[in-house]
Design a protein around this motif. Structure first.
Motif, PDB file in Angstrom:
ATOM      1  N   LEU A   1      -9.174  -5.051   8.004  1.00 43.45           N
ATOM      2  CA  LEU A   1     -10.088  -4.307   7.144  1.00 43.45           C
ATOM      3  C   LEU A   1     -10.912  -5.267   6.291  1.00 43.45           C
ATOM      4  N   ALA A   2     -12.200  -4.943   6.123  1.00 40.10           N
ATOM      5  CA  ALA A   2     -13.074  -5.711   5.236  1.00 40.10           C
ATOM      6  C   ALA A   2     -13.951  -4.727   4.480  1.00 40.10           C
ATOM      7  N   GLY A   3     -13.840  -4.709   3.160  1.00 43.48           N
ATOM      8  CA  GLY A   3     -14.619  -3.760   2.379  1.00 43.48           C
ATOM      9  C   GLY A   3     -14.588  -4.095   0.906  1.00 43.48           C
ATOM     10  N   ASN A   4     -15.346  -3.336   0.139  1.00 44.62           N
ATOM     11  CA  ASN A   4     -15.364  -3.521  -1.304  1.00 44.62           C
ATOM     12  C   ASN A   4     -14.080  -2.954  -1.919  1.00 44.62           C
ATOM     13  N   GLN A   5     -13.812  -1.694  -1.625  1.00 46.32           N
ATOM     14  CA  GLN A   5     -12.587  -1.041  -2.089  1.00 46.32           C
ATOM     15  C   GLN A   5     -11.779  -0.594  -0.879  1.00 46.32           C
ATOM     16  N   VAL A   6     -10.585  -1.140  -0.742  1.00 48.20           N
ATOM     17  CA  VAL A   6      -9.722  -0.839   0.397  1.00 48.20           C
ATOM     18  C   VAL A   6      -8.426  -0.220  -0.112  1.00 48.20           C
ATOM     19  N   GLU A   7      -8.093   0.957   0.416  1.00 49.05           N
ATOM     20  CA  GLU A   7      -6.838   1.618   0.029  1.00 49.05           C
ATOM     21  C   GLU A   7      -6.108   2.067   1.287  1.00 49.05           C
ATOM     22  N   ILE A   8      -4.842   1.662   1.382  1.00 49.31           N
ATOM     23  CA  ILE A   8      -4.019   1.988   2.546  1.00 49.31           C
ATOM     24  C   ILE A   8      -2.819   2.807   2.077  1.00 49.31           C
ATOM     25  N   LYS A   9      -2.644   3.987   2.671  1.00 46.74           N
ATOM     26  CA  LYS A   9      -1.551   4.870   2.250  1.00 46.74           C
ATOM     27  C   LYS A   9      -0.538   5.125   3.358  1.00 46.74           C
ATOM     28  N   THR A  10      -0.721   4.456   4.493  1.00 44.11           N
ATOM     29  CA  THR A  10       0.215   4.635   5.601  1.00 44.11           C
ATOM     30  C   THR A  10       0.882   3.312   5.930  1.00 44.11           C
ATOM     31  N   ASN A  11       2.051   3.363   6.541  1.00 48.32           N
ATOM     32  CA  ASN A  11       2.779   2.146   6.893  1.00 48.32           C
ATOM     33  C   ASN A  11       2.083   1.412   8.037  1.00 48.32           C
ATOM     34  N   ILE A  12       2.196   0.089   8.020  1.00 50.72           N
ATOM     35  CA  ILE A  12       1.597  -0.761   9.049  1.00 50.72           C
ATOM     36  C   ILE A  12       2.719  -1.290   9.935  1.00 50.72           C
ATOM     37  N   GLU A  13       2.586  -1.072  11.239  1.00 49.09           N
ATOM     38  CA  GLU A  13       3.670  -1.420  12.151  1.00 49.09           C
ATOM     39  C   GLU A  13       3.765  -2.917  12.418  1.00 49.09           C
ATOM     40  N   ARG A  14       2.645  -3.622  12.307  1.00 51.38           N
ATOM     41  CA  ARG A  14       2.706  -5.076  12.515  1.00 51.38           C
ATOM     42  C   ARG A  14       2.020  -5.794  11.358  1.00 51.38           C
ATOM     43  N   ASN A  15       0.985  -6.554  11.628  1.00 46.09           N
ATOM     44  CA  ASN A  15       0.358  -7.379  10.598  1.00 46.09           C
ATOM     45  C   ASN A  15      -0.849  -6.685   9.975  1.00 46.09           C
ATOM     46  N   LEU A  16      -1.134  -7.062   8.726  1.00 41.39           N
ATOM     47  CA  LEU A  16      -2.276  -6.538   7.992  1.00 41.39           C
ATOM     48  C   LEU A  16      -3.137  -7.704   7.518  1.00 41.39           C
ATOM     49  N   ARG A  17      -4.429  -7.662   7.849  1.00 37.47           N
ATOM     50  CA  ARG A  17      -5.401  -8.615   7.326  1.00 37.47           C
ATOM     51  C   ARG A  17      -6.502  -7.816   6.652  1.00 37.47           C
ATOM     52  N   ALA A  18      -6.727  -8.090   5.376  1.00 41.40           N
ATOM     53  CA  ALA A  18      -7.732  -7.323   4.635  1.00 41.40           C
ATOM     54  C   ALA A  18      -8.448  -8.225   3.643  1.00 41.40           C
ATOM     55  N   GLY A  19      -9.736  -7.944   3.433  1.00 39.73           N
ATOM     56  CA  GLY A  19     -10.522  -8.695   2.477  1.00 39.73           C
ATOM     57  C   GLY A  19     -11.449  -7.767   1.726  1.00 39.73           C
ATOM     58  N   GLY A  20     -11.724  -8.075   0.470  1.00 43.63           N
ATOM     59  CA  GLY A  20     -12.617  -7.236  -0.317  1.00 43.63           C
ATOM     60  C   GLY A  20     -12.486  -7.512  -1.797  1.00 43.63           C
ATOM     61  N   ASP A  21     -12.987  -6.588  -2.596  1.00 42.26           N
ATOM     62  CA  ASP A  21     -12.877  -6.734  -4.040  1.00 42.26           C
ATOM     63  C   ASP A  21     -11.516  -6.241  -4.514  1.00 42.26           C
ATOM     64  N   THR A  22     -11.133  -5.028  -4.118  1.00 38.89           N
ATOM     65  CA  THR A  22      -9.846  -4.446  -4.512  1.00 38.89           C
ATOM     66  C   THR A  22      -9.111  -3.934  -3.286  1.00 38.89           C
ATOM     67  N   ILE A  23      -7.840  -4.313  -3.157  1.00 40.74           N
ATOM     68  CA  ILE A  23      -6.991  -3.839  -2.068  1.00 40.74           C
ATOM     69  C   ILE A  23      -5.766  -3.167  -2.672  1.00 40.74           C
ATOM     70  N   ASN A  24      -5.565  -1.905  -2.328  1.00 43.20           N
ATOM     71  CA  ASN A  24      -4.442  -1.127  -2.862  1.00 43.20           C
ATOM     72  C   ASN A  24      -3.468  -0.820  -1.734  1.00 43.20           C
ATOM     73  N   ILE A  25      -2.251  -1.389  -1.803  1.00 43.42           N
ATOM     74  CA  ILE A  25      -1.221  -1.127  -0.791  1.00 43.42           C
ATOM     75  C   ILE A  25       0.035  -0.558  -1.455  1.00 43.42           C
ATOM     76  N   SER A  26      -0.165   0.211  -2.495  1.00 46.61           N
ATOM     77  CA  SER A  26       0.967   0.806  -3.207  1.00 46.61           C
ATOM     78  C   SER A  26       1.702   1.795  -2.306  1.00 46.61           C
ATOM     79  N   GLY A  27       3.040   1.692  -2.309  1.00 46.23           N
ATOM     80  CA  GLY A  27       3.863   2.688  -1.641  1.00 46.23           C
ATOM     81  C   GLY A  27       3.942   2.592  -0.137  1.00 46.23           C
ATOM     82  N   ILE A  28       3.517   1.498   0.473  1.00 44.64           N
ATOM     83  CA  ILE A  28       3.555   1.403   1.932  1.00 44.64           C
ATOM     84  C   ILE A  28       4.434   0.234   2.363  1.00 44.64           C
ATOM     85  N   THR A  29       4.791   0.250   3.652  1.00 46.18           N
ATOM     86  CA  THR A  29       5.574  -0.823   4.244  1.00 46.18           C
ATOM     87  C   THR A  29       4.751  -1.523   5.304  1.00 46.18           C
TER      88      THR A  29
END
Length: 354
Positions: free
Chosen positions: A115-143
């Motif tokens: 993921l690449a964005g200004n505001q990134v919010e993820i609310k679901t679990n990721i089964e493998r790897n996560l790569r993200a870039g941006g101003d704000t990344i919210n990964i609260s409550g996920i695995t």
């Protein structure tokens, strides 16, 4: 931050090297409000201002729009736009780029997420790897059942955030909830900073040199390559045809490097892939020159009542050069010029036998 996001994009293409055979390419008509439904076994491309997709795609789902909502199913997902909401099922990898990106709790992704964005919010679990870039990344409550590479000004976590592998981030990042989250390992990197100050004279000199170089290059191509000038002057400049050509150019911009990079690793297609990539990068440069000539020719005929190659080129190149300097708006103009110019070149190559 721009450098970080560009670095992320260089990684994004790699995820598609393992894609298997694609049976066909289906392109929906671009429009203001587009709804994608049905079942497809192909690489499916849809573009519009507001796009809603509930389709089932046994292949790559590629959607571009201002406001995009995906709640269908696809093998691979590639999405680009201003506001993106991913609420569907992606069997393998997800790639998304935009201003605001939301991956809802109902979304499922089978493998890696990019993921690449200004505001990134993820609310679901990721089964493998996560790569993200941006101003704000919210990964609260996920695995994240793998490694997380997060390049942002701010990262938000909480006590329910779990990263089973390694978290990698820059030491200048502001992180909320790091001490509460469960993380296998943490690596911090120091961002490389290059501070270069250019004065007004240096910027003006570089701008003038670029205009002169563009003028000379365009003049040589239009004068010495048979048929190019005539074909450009015969183009249909209706709004509908320009929009269609720009959409094709956008598709060319994305698809050609993916196919070429995949071909590089086959061995027997490597020489052809190198040639295609060379033509691709040359076309990106020439796209702006062709559009500049079209714009300049229209203006010179309308205002000066002259069909003059030199006047048209000078007018178009200077005008587009100045417009691209406008903050924010210039970026959109540059993108539209690129898409439309690539669409024109694609049409030239397609009709080369004729």
């Amino acid at each position: 931050m721009t450098k970080k996001i560009l670095s992320l994009f260089s990684i994004l293409l790699i995820m598609f090297f393992a894609i298997g055979n694609v049976s066909a390419l289906e392109v929906s008509e671009a429009g203001d409000n587009v709804t994608e439904e049905g079942t497809y076994e192909s690489l499916r491309f849809v573009a519009g201002n507001k796009v809603t997709s509930t389709a089932t795609i046994d292949g790559i789902s590629f959607v571009a729009g201002n406001d995009l909502y995906f709640e269908g199913s696809a093998t691979y997902g590639m999405y680009a736009g201003n506001t993106l909401t991913i609420n569907g099922n992606i069997d393998k990898d997800l790639l998304a780029a935009g201003n605001k990106i939301l991956v809802t709790a109902d979304a499922t992704i089978g493998r890696d997420v990019y993921l690449a964005g200004n505001q990134v919010e993820i609310k679901t679990n990721i089964e493998r790897n996560l790569r993200a870039g941006g101003d704000t990344i919210n990964i609260s409550g996920i695995t994240v059942n793998g490694n997380a590479y997060l390049y942002a000004e701010r990262i938000i976590m909480d006590e329910n955030t779990v990263i089973t592998g390694t978290l990698t981030y820059y030491d200048e990042t502001r992180i909320t909830g790091l001490d509460k989250a469960t993380i296998g390992n943490v690596i911090t990197k120091t961002a490389d900073k290059v501070d270069i100050e250019y004065g007004f004279k240096e910027k003006l000199y570089a701008f003038i040199v670029s205009l002169i170089a563009s003028f000379i290059t365009a003049l040589c191509i239009l004068n010495f390559i048979p048929g190019v000038k005539e074909k450009i002057l015969k183009l249909d400049l209706s709004i509908g045809n320009i929009a269609k050509t720009a959409c094709i150019g956008f598709l060319v911009l994305i698809v050609i490097p993916l196919i070429s990079l995949f071909a590089l690793f086959t061995g027997f297609l490597t020489p052809l892939a190198i040639i295609v990539l060379a033509i691709y990068f040359i076309s990106i440069y020439l796209s702006g020159l062709f559009v500049a000539y079209i714009v300049g020719n229209a203006i010179s005929i309308k205002l000066f009542k002259k069909d003059d190659l030199y006047l048209a080129l000078a007018t178009g190149i200077v005008l587009l050069g100045l417009l691209k300097l406008i903050p924010i708006l210039g970026g959109y103009i540059n993108a539209l010029v690129l898409f439309y110019g690539l669409g024109i070149i694609y049409d030239f190559i397609k009709n080369m036998k004729k």
